[in-house]
Design an enzyme around this catalytic site. Structure first.
Site: not given
Length: 304
Positions: A47, A127, A172
Site C-alpha cells: 500500500e 480502499k 490494508c
C-alpha cells in the site's frame, strides 16, 4: 492440465519522508527483477508504495499534502517499472495515493492497481474500509488520518482477469473485513492480494499491540480458507519515521496454510508455487456457495 504460476510478494523496508520517488522506484525495480529471476509471473507490492506513510502527519499546507499523490499512472517517474515488467513478462499489484479532479473538485483515494504481463493496467480498486480518524488527536505519538486524506472507495470489490488468473484486491484494513473477502469470493477470485502499512502500536488500544501479527495472519488465513482463494499480502515494514510497521508479508493457500512468510524488516522478496485449480477443492467440497449458502438469512449484514 493444472494451471500453475509462481506468485511473489515484494515487501518494502521503511521509506523516509525525504526519500524521492525515483529512489523508491529503483528499489521496486530491483525486487521486480529478483522475482522474475525466480520465475515469478506476478508480484504484489505494498500500500502507498511510492512514499512514506504520510497519514501519520497532520498537514495544513494543501500543496505539501498533494505532493504525496499521483495525478497520473504511470507518470514519468513510475513508467520504468511498467516498462521493466513488460520486458520481463511479470505482472504486479501496487498501491498509491490517487488524486483526481472531477468537476473542479479534488478527490483523493487510497488506490491499488493490477498490471498484466504486457505492462498494462487491467484493474483498479480504491480502499473502502478507511481506518483511523479525521481530526488531529494530540495524545497520539503519531496520527492515523486516512479518513482526512482519503474518501472511501467507490469501485466496490471487483475481480479482474489478469493473464491466467482471476484476481481481486484489498488494501490494508480491508483484509480484516470478511465482507470484502466474500464479495470477491462470490465473484470467483482465485487470488486476493494487497498491501498494508500496519503500525505495531495502536494508541487507542495498546493492550492489543502484542496481537498485531496474530490478527494480521488470522485475517489472511481465514479469508483465504473461507473463500477458497490464494492470497498475498505485502507490507511496508520496519521503523519508518519513528513508527514501527509490522512485517510478516505472506502468501496463503486456499486451505488457509501459510506457504511463504518474510523474515526481515527490510526489502525482501518471497515466492510460492501456486496451483490455481486448488481453489476448486474448497469451493466444490467445503464452501460450495451455490449449494450451501442461505443468503435469505444474511440481510442484516447489509442493512445495518
Amino acid at each position: 492440465m493444472t494451471r500453475q504460476m509462481i506468485l511473489a510478494v515484494g515487501q518494502q523496508g521503511p521509506i523516509a519522508r525525504a526519500e524521492t520517488r525515483e529512489q523508491v522506484v529503483v528499489r521496486l525495480l530491483y525486487m521486480l527483477t529478483k522475482a522474475a529471476s525466480r520465475g515469478a509471473n506476478f508480484i504484489v507490492f505494498p500500500e502507498l508504495a511510492f512514499t512514506t506513510f504520510f497519514p501519520r502527519w497532520h498537514f495544513t499546507d494543501e500543496a505539501e499534502l498533494d505532493s504525496f499523490y499521483e495525478t497520473e499512472m504511470p507518470g514519468p517517474v513510475v513508467r520504468p517499472l511498467f516498462e521493466k515488467a513488460a520486458e520481463l513478462g511479470i505482472g504486479f499489484n501496487l498501491g498509491y495515493a490517487e488524486l483526481v479532479v472531477e468537476g473542479g473538485v479534488k478527490r483523493r483515494f487510497n488506490t491499488s492497481i493490477l498490471v498484466d504481463k504486457p505492462g498494462k493496467i487491467v484493474g483498479k480498486y480504491r480502499k473502502i474500509h478507511l481506518p483511523g480518524h479525521k481530526e488531529y488527536e494530540a495524545y497520539r505519538p503519531f496520527q492515523h488520518l486516512e479518513k482526512r486524506y482519503f474518501e472511501p472507495g467507490d469501485l466496490g470489490f471487483p475481480v479482474y482477469d489478469v493473464d491466467a488468473a482471476k484476481m481481486g484486491m484489498f488494501i490494508c484494513n480491508d483484509r480484516r473485513w470478511p465482507e470484502a473477502w466474500r464479495v470477491m469470493g462470490l465473484r470467483g477470485a482465485e487470488i486476493i492480494c494487497g498491501g498494508y502499512n500496519t503500525p505495531t502500536h495502536n494508541p487507542p488500544v495498546p493492550q492489543h499491540d502484542h496481537l498485531t501479527s496474530f490478527h494480521h495472519l488470522l485475517s489472511m488465513q481465514a479469508g483465504s480458507y473461507q473463500n477458497g482463494a490464494w492470497s498475498a499480502a505485502a507490507g511496508k515494514v520496519g521503523m519508518e519515521e519513528n513508527c514501527m510497521l509490522l512485517g510478516h508479508s505472506c502468501i496463503v493457500a486456499p486451505t488457509g496454510e501459510i506457504v511463504a512468510l518474510t523474515t526481515t524488516l527490510e526489502d525482501e522478496v518471497i515466492t510460492a508455487a501456486v496451483c490455481l485449480d486448488r481453489c476448486r477443492e474448497l469451493r466444490e467440497h467445503i464452501f460450495n456457495f451455490k449449494q450451501h449458502r442461505q443468503p435469505q438469512h444474511y440481510g442484516l449484514i447489509a442493512e445495518l
